[in-house]
Motif scaffolding. Sequence first.
Motif, PDB file in Angstrom:
ATOM      1  N   ILE A   5       0.857  -1.200   0.000  1.00 56.66           N
ATOM      2  CA  ILE A   5       0.000   0.000   0.000  1.00 56.66           C
ATOM      3  C   ILE A   5       0.880   1.231   0.000  1.00 56.66           C
ATOM      4  N   VAL A   6       0.576   2.179  -0.879  1.00 56.60           N
ATOM      5  CA  VAL A   6       1.296   3.453  -0.858  1.00 56.60           C
ATOM      6  C   VAL A   6       0.312   4.554  -0.462  1.00 56.60           C
ATOM      7  N   GLY A   7       0.691   5.302   0.602  1.00 58.35           N
ATOM      8  CA  GLY A   7      -0.198   6.325   1.159  1.00 58.35           C
ATOM      9  C   GLY A   7      -0.874   5.766   2.403  1.00 58.35           C
ATOM     10  N   THR A   8      -0.311   6.063   3.592  1.00 56.87           N
ATOM     11  CA  THR A   8      -0.832   5.449   4.823  1.00 56.87           C
ATOM     12  C   THR A   8      -1.622   6.463   5.662  1.00 56.87           C
ATOM     13  N   GLY A   9      -2.459   7.251   4.981  1.00 58.60           N
ATOM     14  CA  GLY A   9      -3.320   8.218   5.675  1.00 58.60           C
ATOM     15  C   GLY A   9      -4.629   7.566   6.099  1.00 58.60           C
ATOM     16  N   ALA A  10      -5.679   8.377   6.153  1.00 52.76           N
ATOM     17  CA  ALA A  10      -6.959   7.911   6.696  1.00 52.76           C
ATOM     18  C   ALA A  10      -7.524   6.720   5.908  1.00 52.76           C
ATOM     19  N   CYS A  33       4.162   2.146   2.270  1.00 52.83           N
ATOM     20  CA  CYS A  33       5.049   3.198   1.773  1.00 52.83           C
ATOM     21  C   CYS A  33       4.378   4.561   1.965  1.00 52.83           C
ATOM     22  N   ASP A  34       5.152   5.557   2.391  1.00 58.50           N
ATOM     23  CA  ASP A  34       4.590   6.901   2.588  1.00 58.50           C
ATOM     24  C   ASP A  34       5.763   7.877   2.678  1.00 58.50           C
ATOM     25  N   VAL A  35       5.471   9.154   2.455  1.00 60.79           N
ATOM     26  CA  VAL A  35       6.510  10.179   2.681  1.00 60.79           C
ATOM     27  C   VAL A  35       6.686  10.456   4.162  1.00 60.79           C
ATOM     28  N   ASN A  36       5.665  10.147   4.943  1.00 60.37           N
ATOM     29  CA  ASN A  36       5.669  10.555   6.346  1.00 60.37           C
ATOM     30  C   ASN A  36       5.995   9.356   7.248  1.00 60.37           C
ATOM     31  N   ARG A  59      10.065   4.539   2.873  1.00 54.65           N
ATOM     32  CA  ARG A  59       9.780   5.932   2.565  1.00 54.65           C
ATOM     33  C   ARG A  59       9.524   6.051   1.066  1.00 54.65           C
ATOM     34  N   ALA A  60       8.804   7.110   0.673  1.00 61.00           N
ATOM     35  CA  ALA A  60       8.352   7.246  -0.717  1.00 61.00           C
ATOM     36  C   ALA A  60       9.487   7.104  -1.732  1.00 61.00           C
ATOM     37  N   GLU A  61      10.668   7.656  -1.392  1.00 55.31           N
ATOM     38  CA  GLU A  61      11.767   7.603  -2.371  1.00 55.31           C
ATOM     39  C   GLU A  61      12.269   6.173  -2.596  1.00 55.31           C
ATOM     40  N   VAL A  79      -2.709   7.601  -1.956  1.00 55.76           N
ATOM     41  CA  VAL A  79      -2.061   8.907  -1.755  1.00 55.76           C
ATOM     42  C   VAL A  79      -3.046   9.990  -2.217  1.00 55.76           C
ATOM     43  N   PRO A  80      -2.754  11.281  -1.987  1.00 53.11           N
ATOM     44  CA  PRO A  80      -3.646  12.324  -2.523  1.00 53.11           C
ATOM     45  C   PRO A  80      -3.820  12.198  -4.041  1.00 53.11           C
ATOM     46  N   ASP A  81      -4.946  12.689  -4.519  1.00 52.64           N
ATOM     47  CA  ASP A  81      -5.385  12.450  -5.901  1.00 52.64           C
ATOM     48  C   ASP A  81      -4.358  12.809  -6.976  1.00 52.64           C
ATOM     49  N   PHE A 129     -14.501   1.817  -6.745  1.00 52.92           N
ATOM     50  CA  PHE A 129     -15.736   2.602  -6.653  1.00 52.92           C
ATOM     51  C   PHE A 129     -16.718   1.905  -5.711  1.00 52.92           C
ATOM     52  N   ASN A 130     -16.545   2.198  -4.426  1.00 49.96           N
ATOM     53  CA  ASN A 130     -17.377   1.516  -3.434  1.00 49.96           C
ATOM     54  C   ASN A 130     -18.866   1.821  -3.584  1.00 49.96           C
ATOM     55  N   TYR A 131     -19.224   3.017  -4.113  1.00 52.03           N
ATOM     56  CA  TYR A 131     -20.651   3.380  -4.147  1.00 52.03           C
ATOM     57  C   TYR A 131     -21.470   2.411  -5.008  1.00 52.03           C
ATOM     58  N   ARG A 172      -7.685  20.817   3.572  1.00 47.24           N
ATOM     59  CA  ARG A 172      -6.344  20.321   3.222  1.00 47.24           C
ATOM     60  C   ARG A 172      -6.192  20.220   1.719  1.00 47.24           C
ATOM     61  N   TRP A 173      -5.436  19.250   1.210  1.00 54.67           N
ATOM     62  CA  TRP A 173      -5.063  19.238  -0.208  1.00 54.67           C
ATOM     63  C   TRP A 173      -6.254  19.281  -1.161  1.00 54.67           C
ATOM     64  N   HIS A 174      -7.402  18.746  -0.750  1.00 55.66           N
ATOM     65  CA  HIS A 174      -8.563  18.753  -1.663  1.00 55.66           C
ATOM     66  C   HIS A 174      -8.910  20.170  -2.115  1.00 55.66           C
ATOM     67  N   LEU A 256      -2.866  10.590  13.754  1.00 56.09           N
ATOM     68  CA  LEU A 256      -2.590  10.488  12.315  1.00 56.09           C
ATOM     69  C   LEU A 256      -2.008  11.772  11.733  1.00 56.09           C
ATOM     70  N   TYR A 257      -2.453  12.914  12.241  1.00 48.25           N
ATOM     71  CA  TYR A 257      -2.060  14.177  11.600  1.00 48.25           C
ATOM     72  C   TYR A 257      -1.292  15.127  12.524  1.00 48.25           C
ATOM     73  N   LEU A 258      -1.892  15.498  13.678  1.00 49.76           N
ATOM     74  CA  LEU A 258      -1.237  16.519  14.520  1.00 49.76           C
ATOM     75  C   LEU A 258       0.148  16.027  14.965  1.00 49.76           C
TER      76      LEU A 258
HETATM   77  N1  LIG Z   1     -13.725   5.840  -1.846  1.00 47.08           N
HETATM   78  C1  LIG Z   1     -13.907   6.611  -0.802  1.00 47.08           C
HETATM   79  O1  LIG Z   1     -14.995   6.648  -0.279  1.00 47.08           O
HETATM   80  C2  LIG Z   1     -12.743   7.416  -0.266  1.00 47.08           C
HETATM   81  C3  LIG Z   1     -12.828   7.950   1.031  1.00 47.08           C
HETATM   82  C4  LIG Z   1     -11.737   8.692   1.498  1.00 47.08           C
HETATM   83  C5  LIG Z   1     -10.617   8.894   0.697  1.00 47.08           C
HETATM   84  N2  LIG Z   1     -10.582   8.361  -0.556  1.00 47.08           N
HETATM   85  C6  LIG Z   1      -9.389   8.575  -1.419  1.00 47.08           C
HETATM   86  O2  LIG Z   1      -8.250   8.020  -0.766  1.00 47.08           O
HETATM   87  C7  LIG Z   1      -7.087   8.787  -1.081  1.00 47.08           C
HETATM   88  C8  LIG Z   1      -6.381   9.180   0.223  1.00 47.08           C
HETATM   89  O3  LIG Z   1      -7.244  10.006   1.003  1.00 47.08           O
HETATM   90  P1  LIG Z   1      -6.958  10.213   2.557  1.00 47.08           P
HETATM   91  O4  LIG Z   1      -8.143  10.895   3.115  1.00 47.08           O
HETATM   92  O5  LIG Z   1      -6.462   8.960   3.161  1.00 47.08           O
HETATM   93  O6  LIG Z   1      -5.753  11.286   2.472  1.00 47.08           O
HETATM   94  P2  LIG Z   1      -4.620  11.534   3.583  1.00 47.08           P
HETATM   95  O7  LIG Z   1      -4.074  12.866   3.289  1.00 47.08           O
HETATM   96  O8  LIG Z   1      -5.181  11.240   4.932  1.00 47.08           O
HETATM   97  O9  LIG Z   1      -3.546  10.412   3.284  1.00 47.08           O
HETATM   98  C9  LIG Z   1      -2.672  10.466   2.181  1.00 47.08           C
HETATM   99  C10 LIG Z   1      -1.356   9.818   2.574  1.00 47.08           C
HETATM  100  O10 LIG Z   1      -0.481   9.890   1.451  1.00 47.08           O
HETATM  101  C11 LIG Z   1       0.809  10.266   1.931  1.00 47.08           C
HETATM  102  N3  LIG Z   1       1.573  10.889   0.840  1.00 47.08           N
HETATM  103  C12 LIG Z   1       1.552  12.183   0.426  1.00 47.08           C
HETATM  104  N4  LIG Z   1       2.416  12.352  -0.587  1.00 47.08           N
HETATM  105  C13 LIG Z   1       2.987  11.142  -0.819  1.00 47.08           C
HETATM  106  C14 LIG Z   1       3.961  10.681  -1.742  1.00 47.08           C
HETATM  107  N5  LIG Z   1       4.517  11.482  -2.664  1.00 47.08           N
HETATM  108  N6  LIG Z   1       4.326   9.382  -1.687  1.00 47.08           N
HETATM  109  C15 LIG Z   1       3.787   8.550  -0.773  1.00 47.08           C
HETATM  110  N7  LIG Z   1       2.877   8.922   0.139  1.00 47.08           N
HETATM  111  C16 LIG Z   1       2.458  10.204   0.109  1.00 47.08           C
HETATM  112  C17 LIG Z   1       0.524  11.227   3.077  1.00 47.08           C
HETATM  113  O11 LIG Z   1       1.635  11.345   3.941  1.00 47.08           O
HETATM  114  C18 LIG Z   1      -0.663  10.532   3.747  1.00 47.08           C
HETATM  115  O12 LIG Z   1      -0.240   9.617   4.713  1.00 47.08           O
HETATM  116  C19 LIG Z   1      -7.551   9.985  -1.896  1.00 47.08           C
HETATM  117  O13 LIG Z   1      -7.317   9.755  -3.258  1.00 47.08           O
HETATM  118  C20 LIG Z   1      -9.051  10.048  -1.635  1.00 47.08           C
HETATM  119  O14 LIG Z   1      -9.769  10.550  -2.749  1.00 47.08           O
HETATM  120  C21 LIG Z   1     -11.622   7.621  -1.030  1.00 47.08           C
END
Ligand SMILES: NC(=O)c1ccc[n+]([C@@H]2O[C@H](COP(=O)([O-])OP(=O)(O)OC[C@H]3O[C@@H](n4cnc5c(N)ncnc54)[C@H](O)[C@@H]3O)[C@@H](O)[C@H]2O)c1
Length: 429
Positions: A5-10, A33-36, A59-61, A79-81, A129-131, A172-174, A256-258
């Motif tokens: 998995i790349v992008g370990t946010g919410a 994998c993540d930058v953070n 790490r992302a690199e 990761v962000p869109d 596409f969960n919907y 945030r980024w959105h 997760l964030y603060l």
């Molecule tokens: N299908 C759904 O219902 C649904 C719901 C929420 C989010 N999403 C999608 O999930 C994705 C993530 O959303 P989120 O809310 O978890 O965002 P988030 O900001 O909480 O998490 C994004 C993660 O990506 C990491 N990241 C940023 N730049 C990076 C890079 N260059 N390389 C690797 N990691 C990097 C960040 O550090 C963070 O941990 C988005 O595309 C969002 O549209 C979909």
Amino acid sequence: MKYAIVGTGARHAMFRDAITTTFEGKAELVGLCDVNGHRLALSAQSVPERGGNGVATYRAEHFGQMISEQKPDAVIVTVPDDLHHEYIVAAMKRGCDVMTEKPMTTDLTRLKAILDAQRETGRKVSVTFNYRYTPARTQIKDILQSGAIGEIVAVDFSWHLDRVHGADYFRRWHRYKERSGGLLVHKSTHHFDLVNWWLGSVPETVSALGRRAFYAPEMADAMGLEGRSDRCHTCPVAARCDLRMDLEKDEKLKALYLDAEDFDGYERDRCVFAADITIEDTMAVQAGYRNGAMLNYTLCAYSPWEGLEIRFHGTKGELVHKHVEVHGVFGGKREKPVDDAMTTMLHMAGEAPRQIDVWTGTGGHGGADPIMLGYLFDASGMDADLYGRSSSHVDGAWSILTGIAANRSIASGGTVNVAAMLNENGIDL
Ligand SMILES: NC(=O)c1ccc[n+]([C@@H]2O[C@H](COP(=O)([O-])OP(=O)(O)OC[C@H]3O[C@@H](n4cnc5c(N)ncnc54)[C@H](O)[C@@H]3O)[C@@H](O)[C@H]2O)c1
């Protein structure tokens, strides 16, 4: 199947937990994998204990190193869109399939990069596409594909985001069009995907209007929020603001964030009324479909309630579906109906309207997430899919093209021909 998995946010937690708990034995998580570094460690610690050194983190690199060392069959992109395309392309070029969160990407240049790489590598891209899997929405597909209302000639569709959920896209980024494509791409990709899937067609012409009417400095001033800071955490007027986000109070958000801010400066609670926001909060779209159907669509991100209303006008009758997810927002708190208030009404010409028993389910997104995860991670354990719910890169592309064309239309004031737009950009779907 092995996954990384790349992008370990919410959002990634849903996939991580599915792989390591519900589908343990069928699926294996081999890398994160993540930058953070903070979020990366937090995620790795949340994986149930198992033999060895746990899940490898990178790490992302070192994304390429992760692929060569851990050899995942598929990479899950959360990761962000605006970064999806980088990892979708990199994963495919390294021999992996991809599951990506929506929107598949945000603009035509990135879309072309994904489509070219997919063609070159032949790898599989699924857009989650969960919907489509929400039972009530699957039921609409069932009714429409049965031909019950005849030819579907027009659709009225409005989606309401309340002042808690809607506000979150302005923190945030959105909130930057170049990062999310704006809500017509980021959020409406779900809705336009549903329409494409329900109609079994794709958009041909798109015109749109959009503006930022609510999440704007003038609105905050009118609410008496002068002297605000650029984020809730340090805002002197936060106590008076119904749209504030208190990161300290919410354990999950804090962790997760603060607590992770020192690593990358990502502030989760920026002021929703900031002047530099570039996305709209109110949008209206008209689209014509290849099969002759017409769509009227609105999205409002500051509604007093949350949910959707949709009406299909067919040659034999009408199908109307309404879902009230949140009754209202009172003093910043959401009040949910006792149960998810969903109604579906079938009104055939010459007959009285008839309430349909709505299909229901349990779990995230109205029961959608567990069903989707079943098809993603253990399709052999699921019934044959009668509704064609899995989505490929082609579905992912069509789902963002209405929003991309709508963004163009908002900027130019004209109607956008989707085929011509694709042609100009060398995109062949
Ligand atoms: N299908 C759904 O219902 C649904 C719901 C929420 C989010 N999403 C999608 O999930 C994705 C993530 O959303 P989120 O809310 O978890 O965002 P988030 O900001 O909480 O998490 C994004 C993660 O990506 C990491 N990241 C940023 N730049 C990076 C890079 N260059 N390389 C690797 N990691 C990097 C960040 O550090 C963070 O941990 C988005 O595309 C969002 O549209 C979909």
